[in-house]
Scaffold this active site. Structure first.
Site, mmCIF file in Angstrom:
data_model
loop_
_atom_site.group_PDB
_atom_site.id
_atom_site.type_symbol
_atom_site.label_atom_id
_atom_site.label_comp_id
_atom_site.label_asym_id
_atom_site.label_seq_id
_atom_site.Cartn_x
_atom_site.Cartn_y
_atom_site.Cartn_z
ATOM 1 N N ASP A 159 19.730 2.906 -9.881
ATOM 2 C CA ASP A 159 21.779 3.815 -10.297
ATOM 3 C C ASP A 159 21.522 3.114 -11.874
ATOM 4 O O ASP A 159 22.262 4.408 -12.211
ATOM 5 C CB ASP A 159 22.584 2.706 -8.938
ATOM 6 C CG ASP A 159 21.350 2.625 -7.849
ATOM 7 O OD1 ASP A 159 21.730 4.008 -7.239
ATOM 8 O OD2 ASP A 159 21.420 1.926 -7.365
ATOM 9 N N ARG A 213 21.408 6.139 12.925
ATOM 10 C CA ARG A 213 21.546 4.856 12.051
ATOM 11 C C ARG A 213 21.370 3.196 12.435
ATOM 12 O O ARG A 213 20.699 2.091 11.755
ATOM 13 C CB ARG A 213 22.919 5.122 11.135
ATOM 14 C CG ARG A 213 23.175 4.137 9.900
ATOM 15 C CD ARG A 213 24.162 4.891 9.412
ATOM 16 N NE ARG A 213 24.966 3.810 8.398
ATOM 17 C CZ ARG A 213 26.078 2.088 9.351
ATOM 18 N NH1 ARG A 213 26.563 2.893 10.210
ATOM 19 N NH2 ARG A 213 26.373 1.530 8.428
ATOM 20 N N ALA A 264 0.942 -1.385 0.772
ATOM 21 C CA ALA A 264 0.190 -0.003 -0.096
ATOM 22 C C ALA A 264 0.868 1.329 -0.074
ATOM 23 O O ALA A 264 -0.324 2.159 0.053
ATOM 24 C CB ALA A 264 -1.021 0.089 1.263
ATOM 25 N N HIS A 279 23.435 0.088 -3.115
ATOM 26 C CA HIS A 279 22.813 0.867 -3.389
ATOM 27 C C HIS A 279 22.891 1.962 -2.124
ATOM 28 O O HIS A 279 21.868 1.829 -1.495
ATOM 29 C CB HIS A 279 20.899 0.073 -3.595
ATOM 30 C CG HIS A 279 20.344 1.307 -3.384
ATOM 31 N ND1 HIS A 279 19.945 1.929 -4.850
ATOM 32 C CD2 HIS A 279 19.336 1.752 -2.904
ATOM 33 C CE1 HIS A 279 19.287 3.143 -4.592
ATOM 34 N NE2 HIS A 279 18.556 2.627 -3.844
ATOM 35 N N ILE A 332 5.856 2.748 -3.801
ATOM 36 C CA ILE A 332 6.320 2.010 -4.978
ATOM 37 C C ILE A 332 5.348 1.172 -5.617
ATOM 38 O O ILE A 332 5.017 0.972 -6.230
ATOM 39 C CB ILE A 332 7.273 1.153 -4.532
ATOM 40 C CG1 ILE A 332 8.780 2.941 -4.361
ATOM 41 C CG2 ILE A 332 8.325 0.338 -5.353
ATOM 42 C CD1 ILE A 332 10.155 2.144 -3.256
#
Ligand code: NAI
Length: 327
Positions: free
Chosen positions: A161, A100, A13, A189, A16
């Protein structure tokens, strides 16, 4: 007519997902003669499940002849039952104040659970594409959590990329995108990826010779491709979605149906190729045939390229070290 195949999509949902599902259902990913059953996964959250139902209503309303079935799931094991393809798009985005390490830990939790669910429930030949970031590391985690499935079937998306680099090279040379062959993208990526046009050709002529400008390569091309995701967010206020979905379609289509000798980029677990430690999920140039991929062998790596590859590898190993204790 062909037997339907099962395609699981997580984060169905999300943005993307909205750019992806309709193209899968229309046959753009697996061919215009291949019926598909969509097995869609979203978090149990009521809003997400409701939004997913809305997307499914729209899929119904397209009356796609190839859409042979469709299910909503809130649990990975049922979503991945017997699935032939799994597109792992849903991931935990970085929230405000999130470090991170927190991001890696949150995603490690998602992708260990989904790796185990694939291990338990999916087709033994399932082809897995991880789109959700950090994509390479999430693919590594899922692979490590699915010991009964072939490790090589876990891949990460570097095709965006690759496509971004193709488009920049086409603009620079004034030649059509489709005329550019043998581009490679190495590594993670992330902005550290190394888009490498040393072997690329246009109508048989070397792209490197056509451009003949190492300063442009280093100071314009690589930063433009590397920071393209951030530039899209800055312009659109949202991260790349249609182009990401397009890259996912390209990746899976080429893996399933073959590239007929053409090079494409996939993030795949290393078997030591080009000095990358085993199991690191690394962007490599590959060709695909017979439902499998092969890393392009024997390319010479010059000093500048080695430096770029070392940098993106170091970043990936840092991510991998950051999650190893969670596996
Ligand atoms: P989004 O936030 O619009 O959608 C993500 C969806 O995933 C949400 O609906 C959310 O509820 C769902 N989700 C979260 N955790 C889940 C879980 N454990 N199981 C199932 N569903 C879950 O995000 P968007 O824009 O669709 O992006 C998705 C991911 O793709 C992000 O991680 C983004 O960073 C990544 N991405 C990767 C690219 C690549 O080239 N590899 C390019 C662009 C985006």
């Amino acid at each position: 007519s062909k037997k339907p195949v099962r395609v699981a999509v997580t984060g169905a949902a999300g943005q993307i997902g909205y750019a992806l599902l309709f193209r899968i259902a229309s046959g753009e990913m697996l061919g215009k003669d291949q019926p598909v059953i969509l097995q869609l996964l979203e978090i149990p959250d009521e809003k997400a499940q409701k939004a997913l139902k809305g997307v499914m209503m729209e899929l119904d309303d397209c009356a796609f002849p190839l859409l042979a079935g469709m299910q909503a799931h809130s649990e990975a094991k049922s979503a991945f039952k017997d699935t032939d393809y799994a597109l792992l798009v849903g991931a935990r985005p970085r929230g405000p104040g999130m470090e991170r390490a927190d991001l890696l830990a949150a995603n490690a939790q998602i992708f260990t659970a989904q790796g185990r669910a694939l291990n338990d429930a999916a087709s033994r030949n399932v082809k897995v594409l991880v789109v959700g970031n950090p994509a390479n590391t999430n693919a590594y985690i899922a692979m490590k959590s699915a010991p009964d499935l072939p490790a090589r079937n876990f891949t990460a998306m570097l095709r965006l990329d690759h496509n971004r680099a193709l488009s920049q090279l086409a603009a620079k040379t004034g030649k059509p995108v489709a005329s550019i062959k043998n581009l490679a993208v190495w590594g993670n990526h992330s902005p550290t990826m190394y888009a490498d046009y040393r072997f690329a050709t246009i109508d048989g002529a070397s792209v490197k010779d056509l451009i003949n400008d190492q300063v442009w390569n280093k100071d314009v091309f690589l930063p433009t491709v590397g920071k393209r995701g951030a530039a899209i967010i800055e312009a659109r206020g949202l991260s790349s979605a249609a182009s990401a979905a397009n890259a996912a379609i390209d990746h899976m289509r080429d893996w399933a149906l073959g590239t007929h000798g053409a090079w494409v980029t996939m993030g795949v677990p290393s078997n030591g190729e080009y000095g990358i430690p085993k199991e690191v999920v690394f962007g490599y140039p590959v060709t695909c045939s017979g439902g499998d991929y092969q890393i392009v062998p024997g390319l010479p790596i010059d000093a500048f390229s080695q430096e770029c590859i070392n940098k993106t590898l170091a970043e990936l190993q840092g991510e991998q070290d950051g999650v190893r204790h969670l596996l």
